[in-house]
Design an enzyme around this catalytic site. Structure first.
Site, PDB file in Angstrom:
ATOM      1  N   GLU A  86      14.160 -14.251   0.901  1.00  0.00           N
ATOM      2  CA  GLU A  86      14.739 -15.215   1.680  1.00  0.00           C
ATOM      3  C   GLU A  86      13.980 -16.664   1.613  1.00  0.00           C
ATOM      4  O   GLU A  86      14.293 -17.628   1.961  1.00  0.00           O
ATOM      5  CB  GLU A  86      14.443 -14.763   3.184  1.00  0.00           C
ATOM      6  N   ASP A 119       0.878  -1.079  -0.114  1.00  0.00           N
ATOM      7  CA  ASP A 119       0.051  -0.169   0.005  1.00  0.00           C
ATOM      8  C   ASP A 119       1.022   1.283   0.117  1.00  0.00           C
ATOM      9  O   ASP A 119       1.924   1.175   0.604  1.00  0.00           O
ATOM     10  CB  ASP A 119      -0.838   0.047   1.288  1.00  0.00           C
TER      11      ASP A 119
HETATM   12  C1  NOJ Z   1      -4.308   2.978  -0.965  1.00  0.00           C
HETATM   13  C2  NOJ Z   1      -5.271   1.984  -0.957  1.00  0.00           C
HETATM   14  O1  NOJ Z   1      -5.707   1.691  -2.141  1.00  0.00           O
HETATM   15  C3  NOJ Z   1      -6.656   3.008  -0.485  1.00  0.00           C
HETATM   16  O2  NOJ Z   1      -7.834   2.262  -0.655  1.00  0.00           O
HETATM   17  C4  NOJ Z   1      -6.569   3.226   1.020  1.00  0.00           C
HETATM   18  O3  NOJ Z   1      -7.533   4.151   1.458  1.00  0.00           O
HETATM   19  C5  NOJ Z   1      -5.241   4.178   1.302  1.00  0.00           C
HETATM   20  N1  NOJ Z   1      -4.047   3.687   0.528  1.00  0.00           N
HETATM   21  C6  NOJ Z   1      -4.778   4.084   2.632  1.00  0.00           C
HETATM   22  O4  NOJ Z   1      -4.351   2.910   3.109  1.00  0.00           O
END
Ligand code: NOJ
Length: 542
Positions: A266, A207
């Protein structure tokens, strides 16, 4: 644990199941409810694996977060990285998912959310308990706020009464940012990867990978006076008021990505890292692979989602990507995502079919958002039913319309949940009668049948899965065309992005392998390829 020696980039180029795969984003709460509580869950996903691997024919599923969470951001607000949120299942259900998926040859990719946690995470509770807490600097604290604005609107700084400092939250105030400059936090977060790798996941979708490191001096962002903010990626207008040069993309983040990659390396079995990186210029995007291809295997090329649907613009964007792609690297492509308006809403039904042909034939690993194979449209969600807290902020834009339940049939709740389930996570599509799996499977002209034909063609075509461009994408008269080849297998792809008839010069003989108009499949063509309005075709030249 075996420590693998680093492999030269040239040798690495041919490795990796993920280079040949099609990935399906199922967005867990919205996919299928397995226990009748109205929310999609891991049991529902397990029950859908035959659809994914058999009916549709994808190679990997990206699950969406299922970790312990107050669910203020659909699970991207994690309160326990190694526990499972009960509404989604248990650790035993994750194990069953992995076993059942692997038995079908499907890979499983899970989310890794390294930039922030929930404010209910024990680490944050300890961090905010006292300035002297040993976990204080696992998060980012400051005596005075700077001017940074949050993706969810307003300031990124929240005042903490008890300890009289501000903490940083790049998203909701309930999502405090972790401090990756703190070595113990770093080690703890790398152990999170190991936990899931030991259980057998095939990779991670990282993310907001571009946000991991910020300016250590926390300097203000300059204002955006020239309207340079990305209009396609806005959950809140506040965010567009400045250029986000100091709150993200600090060069030190590449060191973190290298460490993450080392952990993946790893483990045997080509575990993959897929990076969510906001759309940026191609040179910066290419940096996420790492100079030795030692960072993210597949940083998402979001620019493609944001390119105007026009042949010239698409030719330009694919040329930019290919020119920037480092030697030995491989791109990942998407035209839909759980944070963006739906493909068929953006392009209309007819061109969404053309887009299916593009996504599954360009050089790269395609990622398909659940429901896009049906031509699912954004569904208006009344405010009292909305789930996306970003959208509920004053001035916020909701992502709920994209995230409505997967329609499996035309029956009650679209087959997403049993008829007697309590109120669903989000309302089902109002176009359920035609946009559902069962109805579309029975209709040779449906969007789902088109995806199936394309996926089957791709699975049997070395050119489409792995081939280079014998002729890169070029625009001509509102059409985009390109040729891909691998050995004797050659495929021409021609997309008519207009609503009128067009012709594309072929210069040789071929056979239509797949057209958006299925009655053309098998048609012999030569010299000139006539395209119907809104038609896309793949021609076998081999
Ligand atoms: C990106 C994710 O795709 C989104 O859905 C989320 O709200 C934000 N990152 C925060 O984690």
């Amino acid at each position: 644990m075996t420590q693998l020696l680093p492999m030269p980039a040239s040798d690495r180029a041919d490795r990796g199941w993920w280079r040949r795969a099609v990935i399906y984003e199922n967005h867990l709460p919205s996919f299928r409810d397995g226990n009748g509580d109205g929310v999609g869950d891991l049991d529902g996903l397990i029950a859908s694996l035959d659809y994914l691997s058999g009916t549709l024919g994808v190679d990997a599923v990206w699950v969406g977060p299922f970790f312990r969470s107050p669910l203020l951001d659909q699970g991207f607000d994690i309160s326990d990285h190694t526990g499972v949120e009960p509404v989604f299942g248990t650790l035993a259900t994750v194990d069953r998912l992995l076993e059942a998926a692997h038995a079908r040859g499907l890979k499983v990719i899970v989310d890794y959310v390294p930039n922030h946690t929930s404010d209910q995470h024990p680490w944050f509770l300890q961090s905010r308990s006292a300035r002297e807490s040993p976990k204080r600097d696992w998060y980012v604290w400051a005596d005075a706020p700077n001017n940074w604005t949050s993706e969810a609107g307003g300031s990124v700084w929240e005042w903490d009464e008890r300890t009289e400092q501000y903490y940083l939250h790049s998203h909701l105030k309930e999502q405090p940012d972790l401090n990756w400059r703190q070595p113990e936090l770093r080690a703890a977060m790398l152990d999170v990867l190991r936990f899931w790798l030991e259980r057998g996941v095939d990779g991670f979708r990282i993310d907001v990978a571009h946000m991991l490191m910020k300016d250590p001096l926390l300097r203000d962002n300059p204002p955006d006076t020239g309207g340079e903010s990305n209009p396609y990626d806005l959950q809140h207008a506040d965010f567009a008021s400045q250029l986000h040069v100091n709150d993200r993309m600090h060069p030190d983040l590449h060191g973190v990505l290298r460490e993450i990659r080392k952990v993946l390396d790893e483990y045997p079995g080509d575990r993959v890292s897929i990076g969510e990186v906001e759309a940026m210029d191609w040179a910066r995007w290419a940096e996420f692979f790492g100079p030795e291809l030692d960072q993210i295997h597949l940083p998402f090329a979001f620019k493609l989602i944001e390119t105007p649907w026009e042949a010239g613009a698409l030719a330009e964007v694919t040329a930019g990507l290919d020119a920037a792609l480092p030697d030995g690297a491989w791109p990942i492509l998407a035209l839909g995502n759980h944070d963006r308006p739906r493909l068929a809403t953006r392009l209309g039904r007819a061109q969404a079919r053309v887009a299916a042909v593009l996504l599954l034939t360009l050089r790269g690993t395609p990622t398909l958002l659940y429901g896009d194979e049906l031509g699912l449209l954004d569904q208006e969600v009344p405010r009292e039913r909305q789930r996306d807290c970003f959208g509920l902020m004053e001035g916020g834009v909701s992502r709920d319309p994209t995230r409505t339940p997967m329609p499996w049939n035309a029956g009650p709740n679209g087959g997403f949940a049993p008829a007697d389930a309590p109120e669903l996570w989000l309302p089902v599509s109002s176009e359920l009668a035609t946009i559902n799996v069962e109805t579309q499977l029975a209709d040779a002209r449906s969007s789902l049948r088109l995806y199936r034909r394309l996926l089957a063609l791709r699975a049997g075509s070395p050119a489409l899965r792995a081939g280079d461009y014998a002729r890169p994408p070029r625009a001509d008269g509102g059409c985009l065309s390109y040729v891909r080849e691998a050995g004797a297998d050659r495929k021409l792809v021609a997309l008519n992005l207009t609503g009128e008839e067009r012709a594309v010069a072929l210069g040789e003989r071929g056979t239509v392998a797949v057209s958006t108009d299925p009655e053309r499949d098998g048609e012999a063509v030569r010299d000139q390829l006539r395209l119907r309005p809104d038609e896309a075709v793949v021609v076998d030249l081999g």
